[in-house]
Design a protein around this motif. Structure first.
Motif, PDB file in Angstrom:
ATOM      1  N   GLU A 280      12.702 -29.304-108.272  1.00 33.39           N
ATOM      2  CA  GLU A 280      12.938 -30.696-107.891  1.00 33.39           C
ATOM      3  C   GLU A 280      14.886 -30.640-109.135  1.00 33.39           C
ATOM      4  O   GLU A 280      15.853 -31.248-109.152  1.00 33.39           O
TER       5      GLU A 280
ATOM      6  N   PHE B   3      35.305 -15.069-107.085  1.00 30.85           N
ATOM      7  CA  PHE B   3      36.723 -15.046-107.642  1.00 30.85           C
ATOM      8  C   PHE B   3      37.726 -14.455-108.480  1.00 30.85           C
ATOM      9  O   PHE B   3      38.613 -15.180-108.691  1.00 30.85           O
TER      10      PHE B   3
ATOM     11  N   TYR C  19      30.993 -19.606-100.551  1.00 28.60           N
ATOM     12  CA  TYR C  19      30.574 -20.835-100.243  1.00 28.60           C
ATOM     13  C   TYR C  19      29.377 -20.968 -98.808  1.00 28.60           C
ATOM     14  O   TYR C  19      29.214 -22.026 -99.207  1.00 28.60           O
TER      15      TYR C  19
ATOM     16  N   GLN D  27      17.469 -29.556-107.408  1.00 33.06           N
ATOM     17  CA  GLN D  27      18.200 -30.226-106.675  1.00 33.06           C
ATOM     18  C   GLN D  27      19.145 -31.153-107.769  1.00 33.06           C
ATOM     19  O   GLN D  27      20.272 -31.528-107.692  1.00 33.06           O
TER      20      GLN D  27
ATOM     21  N   PHE E 268      22.089 -29.212-108.230  1.00 35.16           N
ATOM     22  CA  PHE E 268      22.846 -28.941-107.534  1.00 35.16           C
ATOM     23  C   PHE E 268      24.510 -30.233-107.467  1.00 35.16           C
ATOM     24  O   PHE E 268      24.982 -30.586-107.066  1.00 35.16           O
ATOM     25  N   LEU E 269      22.918 -31.913-107.276  1.00 39.22           N
ATOM     26  CA  LEU E 269      23.666 -32.438-106.548  1.00 39.22           C
ATOM     27  C   LEU E 269      24.336 -33.247-108.167  1.00 39.22           C
ATOM     28  O   LEU E 269      25.596 -33.694-107.900  1.00 39.22           O
TER      29      LEU E 269
ATOM     30  N   ALA F 179      23.000 -24.619-100.796  1.00 36.11           N
ATOM     31  CA  ALA F 179      22.466 -25.154-101.469  1.00 36.11           C
ATOM     32  C   ALA F 179      22.453 -27.034-101.271  1.00 36.11           C
ATOM     33  O   ALA F 179      21.504 -28.102-102.164  1.00 36.11           O
ATOM     34  N   ILE F 180      23.669 -27.373-101.122  1.00 40.02           N
ATOM     35  CA  ILE F 180      24.380 -29.153-101.980  1.00 40.02           C
ATOM     36  C   ILE F 180      22.950 -28.911-100.350  1.00 40.02           C
ATOM     37  O   ILE F 180      22.462 -30.192-100.526  1.00 40.02           O
TER      38      ILE F 180
ATOM     39  N   THR G  99      16.111 -33.166 -99.604  1.00 43.33           N
ATOM     40  CA  THR G  99      15.324 -33.031-100.072  1.00 43.33           C
ATOM     41  C   THR G  99      14.752 -33.588-100.795  1.00 43.33           C
ATOM     42  O   THR G  99      13.589 -33.844-101.505  1.00 43.33           O
ATOM     43  N   ILE G 100      16.157 -34.463-101.921  1.00 39.85           N
ATOM     44  CA  ILE G 100      15.841 -34.867-103.081  1.00 39.85           C
ATOM     45  C   ILE G 100      14.909 -36.121-102.697  1.00 39.85           C
ATOM     46  O   ILE G 100      14.077 -36.663-101.713  1.00 39.85           O
ATOM     47  N   GLU G 101      14.295 -36.220-103.766  1.00 38.67           N
ATOM     48  CA  GLU G 101      12.786 -38.073-103.448  1.00 38.67           C
ATOM     49  C   GLU G 101      13.615 -39.412-104.486  1.00 38.67           C
ATOM     50  O   GLU G 101      13.960 -38.765-105.298  1.00 38.67           O
TER      51      GLU G 101
ATOM     52  N   ALA H 223      14.145 -37.964-109.809  1.00 44.35           N
ATOM     53  CA  ALA H 223      15.289 -37.055-109.755  1.00 44.35           C
ATOM     54  C   ALA H 223      16.567 -38.509-109.711  1.00 44.35           C
ATOM     55  O   ALA H 223      17.461 -37.871-110.034  1.00 44.35           O
TER      56      ALA H 223
ATOM     57  N   TRP I 295      20.560 -28.748 -98.679  1.00 44.15           N
ATOM     58  CA  TRP I 295      18.831 -28.307 -98.981  1.00 44.15           C
ATOM     59  C   TRP I 295      18.741 -29.516-100.259  1.00 44.15           C
ATOM     60  O   TRP I 295      17.565 -30.720 -99.952  1.00 44.15           O
ATOM     61  N   ALA I 296      19.671 -29.518-101.084  1.00 48.51           N
ATOM     62  CA  ALA I 296      19.105 -30.428-101.982  1.00 48.51           C
ATOM     63  C   ALA I 296      19.556 -32.177-101.813  1.00 48.51           C
ATOM     64  O   ALA I 296      18.402 -32.861-102.129  1.00 48.51           O
ATOM     65  N   LEU I 297      19.955 -32.001-100.845  1.00 53.88           N
ATOM     66  CA  LEU I 297      20.119 -34.001-100.384  1.00 53.88           C
ATOM     67  C   LEU I 297      19.486 -34.090 -99.868  1.00 53.88           C
ATOM     68  O   LEU I 297      19.256 -35.550 -99.423  1.00 53.88           O
TER      69      LEU I 297
ATOM     70  N   LEU J 185      27.907 -31.045-107.902  1.00 55.89           N
ATOM     71  CA  LEU J 185      28.927 -31.674-107.085  1.00 55.89           C
ATOM     72  C   LEU J 185      29.460 -33.094-106.758  1.00 55.89           C
ATOM     73  O   LEU J 185      30.608 -33.021-107.341  1.00 55.89           O
TER      74      LEU J 185
END
Lengths: 267, 259
Positions: free
Chosen positions: B71, B258, A25, B74, B77-78, A31-32, A38-40, B134, A34-36, B81
C-alpha cells in the motif's frame, strides 16, 4: 548508394540505450497501472468528502487568535530550539560520517561501504520513527524530538558532504601529502576549506527542512508545536488548528526568507 | 624595515570568534531548555539497551507486513504521478520568463502553500476530508509533490537560455510549440532528476503517513509500537530500509539511463 545512406543515418541512441529506456517506461507504466488497479478506495468516504471539507472550513473560521499567547508561543519557541539543536547535532554527527564515506578522504573501501550504509539507514528511518524510539528512551518531550531530527539528518548531511569532498581538488591534498601532513591534517587543512561552501549551504538547507519536520514531532509526543496541533485536533478545536497551521506557515516563510538572505550574502 | 609579521596571516577575525562564542552560548541555553542532563541521558541509554534487546530477533512473519508495504508503494507511485501531472502546467505558469507577473504570482503562492506543510500535517487534514485509508495518503503526498516538483521545475525553466526560445518564436511557432521545442528539451534532464528524487521522497513519506491514518505501512508500524511488539517494529523498520535502498538503486539506474 542506398547502403551508404543507410549507414550515415544518424541515430540518437544505441540499441542498448533504447532497450533501457523502453524498460524504464514499461516499468513506470506497469507500476502506475498496478497501483491504480489495486489501491483500496472506500467510495462511501469519497462521496461526502466535499461536505467534510466545507464543514472543516466552517469550523476553522474564525481563527482563535486569542489562543496564540500564551498557548502557542512557548510551543513555537520550543520548535525552533528543537530545529536549531537538531541541525547542530546532526552536523556534528553527519560530517565525520560524510568524510568516512568519501572515497578520496578515506581510502578503505569497507569503511566507505559501512559509512554509506549508515547514511542510507539513518535517512530511510523517518523522523517520526526516530521520535518514537527516542520517546521510548528519554520520555516524551523536546529532547527526544531534537535527537530524532538530528539522527534523521545524518543521512542527508553526510551524503552531501561526501559528495562535496569527492568533488574537491586533488592538487592541494597532494601538496599537503608531499609536505608530510597526517590524514587528520589533510582533512582539517586540505578538505575542510574546500568543502566550507558546501557546509554552509547544507547547514542552512537542513535547518530549513528541520523546522518543517519539528512541527510534526508532537504527534508522537516529542515536543514542539506539533503537541499543540495534536491536542487541538484531538479536542476538535478546529479554530485553534487553523491558528497553528497559520503560525507554521508564517514561520516557514520567514525562515525561507532568512535563508535566502544569508545565502545571498555568505555563499 | 617594517616586514609583515608572520602572525598577521593567521589572525582569526574577531567577528568569527564572536560568532562561535554566541553559538556555544546558544547551544548551552537551548540544551538547558530542552531538559538535557547527564542523568537523563544515562537513564535513557539504559532504556535504549533494553529496547534494542526487544528488537532481536526481528520478526517478519506477521501477515500485515506485505500488504502494508504494497500500500505504501501504491501511495508513492500514484502521488508521484498526480503530483507531477499537476506540477508541470503549474511550473510553466509560474516561470517568470514565460508569463506576466499577474499569472506567476498566484501560481507561486500555490506552490509555496504546497511546500510549507509537512506531508504528515497535510495527511491529517486529508484524513479529515476523505476518511482513513490510502486515498488520504495519496492526496497528502500529491500536495507535497506539487510543491517540490513545481518549485524546482519553475526555477529550472527560469534558468533556460532565452536564445533558443527566440529562435523558435522567430519561425512563427505558437505558444505550445515554443514550450515543446524550446523549453522542454532544455529542462528535460533536470525534470527527470526531480521526478526520480520526488518518487524516492514519496516512498519514504508513504511509510509514515500511516501514523495519522492515511494508509501504508506506517499505521501497522505505529500499532506495533503501541503494542510493545518491538520485534515486529524491527522487522518493519528493516523492510522499510530495504525498500528505500532498492528505490535509491532504481533511481540511480533511471538517472543513468536518461543521462
Amino acid at each position: 548508394m542506398n547502403a551508404t545512406a543507410e549507414m550515415n543515418r544518424w541515430i540518437r541512441f544505441t540499441p542498448a540505450q533504447r532497450v533501457a529506456r523502453f524498460a524504464v517506461y514499461l516499468g513506470m507504466v506497469a507500476a502506475i497501472v498496478w497501483a491504480l488497479k489495486t489501491i483500496e478506495v472506500i467510495p462511501e468516504f469519497l462521496y461526502d468528502a466535499p461536505a467534510q471539507v466545507v464543514d472543516m472550513g466552517a469550523r476553522m473560521w474564525p481563527i482563535d487568535f486569542a489562543h496564540f499567547w500564551p498557548g502557542i508561543w512557548p510551543a513555537l519557541v520550543e520548535t525552533l530550539h528543537i530545529a536549531a539543536m537538531a541541525t547542530i547535532l546532526g552536523l556534528c554527527m553527519g560530517i565525520p560520517v560524510g568524510f568516512l564515506a568519501a572515497r578520496n578522504a578515506t581510502p578503505f573501501p569497507w569503511v566507505n561501504h559501512a559509512a554509506r550504509f549508515v547514511l542510507v539507514a539513518t535517512r530511510s528511518i523517518s523522523t517520526l520513527l526516530w521520535a518514537l524510539f527516542f520517546v521510548a528512551m528519554f520520555g516524551p518531550g523536546p529532547l527526544a524530538g531534537a535527537l530524532a531530527i538530528a539522527f534523521h539528518s545524518i543521512g542527508f548531511i553526510g551524503k552531501m558532504f561526501s559528495e562535496g569532498v569527492e568533488e574537491s581538488n586533488r592538487g592541494s591534498i597532494e601538496a599537503l601529502q608531499a609536505a608530510g601532513a597526517t590524514r587528520m591534517q589533510q582533512i582539517v587543512m586540505g578538505y575542510w576549506p574546500m568543502v566550507l561552501p558546501t557546509f554552509w549551504s547544507v547547514a542552512l538547507f537542513r535547518w530549513d527542512i528541520n523546522v518543517r519536520e519539528s512541527a510534526i514531532l508532537g504527534l508522537v509526543g516529542a515536543g514542539g508545536i506539533g503537541v499543540a496541533l495534536n491536542s487541538a485536533i484531538d479536542l476538535l478545536q478546529w479554530d485553534r488548528v487553523s491558528l497553528i497551521l497559520l503560525t507554521i506557515f508564517v514561520v516557514v516563510i520567514l525562515i525561507e526568507i532568512i535563508v535566502m538572505q544569508i545565502r545571498r550574502r555568505v555563499i | 624595515m617594517n616586514a609583515v609579521t608572520r602572525a598577521d596571516f593567521f589572525q582569526p577575525s574577531i567577528w568569527k570568534r564572536l560568532g562561535y562564542a554566541l553559538l556555544v552560548v546558544y547551544v548551552i541555553y537551548a540544551a538547558a531548555t530542552l531538559g538535557l542532563s547527564w542523568e537523563r541521558i544515562e537513564r535513557g541509554v539504559g532504556y535504549g539497551a533494553k529496547f534494542l534487546a526487544g528488537f532481536f530477533p526481528p520478526s517478519f512473519t506477521k501477515s500485515d507486513l506485505i500488504p502494508g508495504l504494497l500500500e505504501s508503494l501504491q501511495i508513492a507511485f500514484l502521488a508521484s504521478l498526480f503530483g507531477t501531472l499537476i506540477a508541470i502546467p503549474l511550473s510553466v505558469l509560474a516561470a517568470r520568463n514565460l508569463m506576466p507577473a499577474f499569472v506567476t504570482w498566484p501560481m507561486r503562492v500555490i506552490i509555496i502553500l504546497c511546500r510549507t506543510f509537512h506531508p504528515v500535517i497535510v495527511a491529517i487534514i486529508a484524513v479529515k476530508a476523505v476518511g482513513f485509508g490510502a486515498m488520504a495518503g495519496v492526496i497528502a503526498l500529491t500536495v507535497a509533490s506539487v510543491g517540490f516538483v513545481g518549485k524546482l521545475l519553475a526555477e529550472a525553466i527560469e534558468e533556460i537560455s532565452k536564445k533558443q526560445i527566440e529562435a523558435i518564436r522567430a519561425t512563427g511557432a505558437s505558444f505550445m510549440n515554443t514550450i515543446i521545442f524550446g523549453v522542454v528539451p532544455q529542462v528535460m534532464n533536470r525534470f527527470i532528476g526531480f521526478v526520480a528524487y520526488e518518487t524516492d521522497s514519496n516512498l519514504r513519506h508513504s511509510t509514515i503517513v500511516g501514523v495519522v491514518g492515511a494508509g501504508g505501512i506506517g499505521g501497522t508500524l505505529f500499532a506495533a509500537f503501541q503494542r510493545y511488539d518491538y520485534d515486529f517494529v524491527a522487522g518493519i523498520s528493516i523492510a522499510i530500509i530495504a525498500l528505500v535502498m532498492l528505490g535509491e538503486a532504481i533511481q540511480s539506474y533511471v538517472k543513468r539511463v536518461f543521462r
